[in-house]
Design an enzyme around this catalytic site. Sequence first.
Site, PDB file in Angstrom:
ATOM      1  CB  SER A 109     -21.245 -19.135  -8.978  1.00 49.32           C
ATOM      2  OG  SER A 109     -20.221 -19.279  -9.546  1.00 49.32           O
TER       3      SER A 109
ATOM      4  CE1 TYR B 273     -19.490 -22.687  -5.186  1.00 46.96           C
ATOM      5  CE2 TYR B 273     -19.461 -22.125  -7.693  1.00 46.96           C
ATOM      6  CZ  TYR B 273     -19.522 -21.691  -6.036  1.00 46.96           C
ATOM      7  OH  TYR B 273     -19.517 -20.521  -5.809  1.00 46.96           O
TER       8      TYR B 273
HETATM    9  N1  LIG Z   1     -15.302 -15.675  -4.103  1.00 44.53           N
HETATM   10  C1  LIG Z   1     -15.741 -15.790  -5.369  1.00 44.53           C
HETATM   11  O1  LIG Z   1     -14.898 -15.556  -6.484  1.00 44.53           O
HETATM   12  C2  LIG Z   1     -17.128 -16.198  -5.610  1.00 44.53           C
HETATM   13  C3  LIG Z   1     -17.558 -16.437  -6.878  1.00 44.53           C
HETATM   14  C4  LIG Z   1     -18.935 -16.840  -7.316  1.00 44.53           C
HETATM   15  C5  LIG Z   1     -19.751 -16.900  -6.063  1.00 44.53           C
HETATM   16  N2  LIG Z   1     -19.320 -16.750  -4.876  1.00 44.53           N
HETATM   17  C6  LIG Z   1     -20.231 -17.153  -3.946  1.00 44.53           C
HETATM   18  O2  LIG Z   1     -20.386 -16.049  -2.834  1.00 44.53           O
HETATM   19  C7  LIG Z   1     -20.580 -16.480  -1.559  1.00 44.53           C
HETATM   20  C8  LIG Z   1     -19.543 -15.990  -0.564  1.00 44.53           C
HETATM   21  O3  LIG Z   1     -18.554 -16.517  -1.149  1.00 44.53           O
HETATM   22  P1  LIG Z   1     -16.856 -16.118  -0.415  1.00 44.53           P
HETATM   23  O4  LIG Z   1     -15.977 -16.030  -1.584  1.00 44.53           O
HETATM   24  O5  LIG Z   1     -17.215 -15.125   0.503  1.00 44.53           O
HETATM   25  O6  LIG Z   1     -16.568 -17.479   0.346  1.00 44.53           O
HETATM   26  P2  LIG Z   1     -15.540 -17.544   1.837  1.00 44.53           P
HETATM   27  O7  LIG Z   1     -15.330 -18.947   1.647  1.00 44.53           O
HETATM   28  O8  LIG Z   1     -14.539 -16.804   1.917  1.00 44.53           O
HETATM   29  O9  LIG Z   1     -16.802 -17.316   2.775  1.00 44.53           O
HETATM   30  C9  LIG Z   1     -17.627 -18.260   2.995  1.00 44.53           C
HETATM   31  C10 LIG Z   1     -18.228 -18.070   4.395  1.00 44.53           C
HETATM   32  O10 LIG Z   1     -19.403 -18.914   4.701  1.00 44.53           O
HETATM   33  C11 LIG Z   1     -19.380 -19.827   5.894  1.00 44.53           C
HETATM   34  N3  LIG Z   1     -19.674 -20.911   5.772  1.00 44.53           N
HETATM   35  C12 LIG Z   1     -19.345 -22.037   4.921  1.00 44.53           C
HETATM   36  N4  LIG Z   1     -19.979 -23.151   5.249  1.00 44.53           N
HETATM   37  C13 LIG Z   1     -20.858 -22.805   5.841  1.00 44.53           C
HETATM   38  C14 LIG Z   1     -22.028 -23.612   6.567  1.00 44.53           C
HETATM   39  N5  LIG Z   1     -22.428 -24.754   6.384  1.00 44.53           N
HETATM   40  N6  LIG Z   1     -23.090 -22.842   7.541  1.00 44.53           N
HETATM   41  C15 LIG Z   1     -22.705 -21.796   7.722  1.00 44.53           C
HETATM   42  N7  LIG Z   1     -21.653 -20.849   7.401  1.00 44.53           N
HETATM   43  C16 LIG Z   1     -21.024 -21.538   6.480  1.00 44.53           C
HETATM   44  C17 LIG Z   1     -17.651 -19.751   6.133  1.00 44.53           C
HETATM   45  O11 LIG Z   1     -17.076 -20.179   7.286  1.00 44.53           O
HETATM   46  C18 LIG Z   1     -17.167 -18.547   5.593  1.00 44.53           C
HETATM   47  O12 LIG Z   1     -17.282 -17.648   6.468  1.00 44.53           O
HETATM   48  C19 LIG Z   1     -20.581 -17.947  -1.822  1.00 44.53           C
HETATM   49  O13 LIG Z   1     -22.215 -18.339  -1.906  1.00 44.53           O
HETATM   50  C20 LIG Z   1     -20.004 -18.305  -2.940  1.00 44.53           C
HETATM   51  O14 LIG Z   1     -20.310 -19.424  -3.458  1.00 44.53           O
HETATM   52  C21 LIG Z   1     -18.042 -16.494  -4.622  1.00 44.53           C
END
Ligand SMILES: NC(=O)c1ccc[n+]([C@@H]2O[C@H](COP(=O)([O-])OP(=O)(O)OC[C@H]3O[C@@H](n4cnc5c(N)ncnc54)[C@H](O)[C@@H]3O)[C@@H](O)[C@H]2O)c1
Length: 261
Positions: free
Chosen positions: A150, A163
């Site tokens: 991230s 985080y």
């Molecule tokens: N959305 C953003 O702006 C952003 C920014 C930086 C990094 N990220 C990273 O991208 C990745 C995806 O993020 P996103 O925005 O799609 O998040 P999201 O919350 O929309 O989706 C996350 C998914 O992971 C699943 N999940 C959570 N904990 C879990 C566990 N313990 N075991 C199995 N599944 C689990 C959730 O049920 C969900 O389906 C993450 O690693 C997040 O840290 C996202």
Amino acid sequence: MKGESAVKLSGKIAAVTGGGGGIGRAAAETFAREGAAVLILEKDEKMGRETEEKIAADGGRAEFFALDISDWQKVQDVFGEIGEKYGGIDVLYNNASVFWGTKDAALDVLDVAVFEQIIRINLFGMMYCSKAAIPLLKKRGGGSIINTSSSCGLIGIPNCDAYSASKGATISLTRSMAVEFGPEKIRTNCIAPAAIHTPMIYESDLNKPTFDEQKFLTQGTPIRRWGTAQDIANIALFLASDDASYMNGAVLVADGGITVS
Ligand SMILES: NC(=O)c1ccc[n+]([C@@H]2O[C@H](COP(=O)([O-])OP(=O)(O)OC[C@H]3O[C@@H](n4cnc5c(N)ncnc54)[C@H](O)[C@@H]3O)[C@@H](O)[C@H]2O)c1
């Protein structure tokens, strides 16, 4: 579905953690469109099954596995089952994480138990899945592991210290894995997104009364829009495919320019 010659993951088996929602779902669907059999490793059964059904309805191959990535025993069980059913895998996309915007905080006020929980899910979960997947990647003669950091792994961002720690460590572990497993033809790379419009963004910014979305879109991000789950899925596809055959240990920043502004 695209013609066989156009697809990038023909014959590949790709596991996507958190494949039920957000970026993970977009990646699962993209991988399936590109010819992969997709294994959706997701703790939310409803969302995992929805992705599975959507891919099947579009003519792709997918199987949902209920998995909380922070449960080491369950991770071993699920990857054991995958090994028996599929023989091995070619791609592991370590995408699942939590943000927990209301619980994560600056260290001086952060509950130590919350720090441990977030590290357990984001860092240990990624490590557990990688550890269990590596023998399955070796069985297929190598493959691609894609980790997820991230902007918090690259620059200091307030009020999410757990985080940030998990995402910084993800970059370090990516580099170690690249060096450790490169000789076995397993490439390990990392995507570092920011401001992607998924459910996670509501945990971090949009729900805060102080957050001014208009200001963010006109001044806060050089590219003047939210990122989409598909923006990141496209990068994951690149890293999963042979197009990235010489990339190992890279951190691909995908944030519309936020971390350089
Ligand atoms: N959305 C953003 O702006 C952003 C920014 C930086 C990094 N990220 C990273 O991208 C990745 C995806 O993020 P996103 O925005 O799609 O998040 P999201 O919350 O929309 O989706 C996350 C998914 O992971 C699943 N999940 C959570 N904990 C879990 C566990 N313990 N075991 C199995 N599944 C689990 C959730 O049920 C969900 O389906 C993450 O690693 C997040 O840290 C996202």
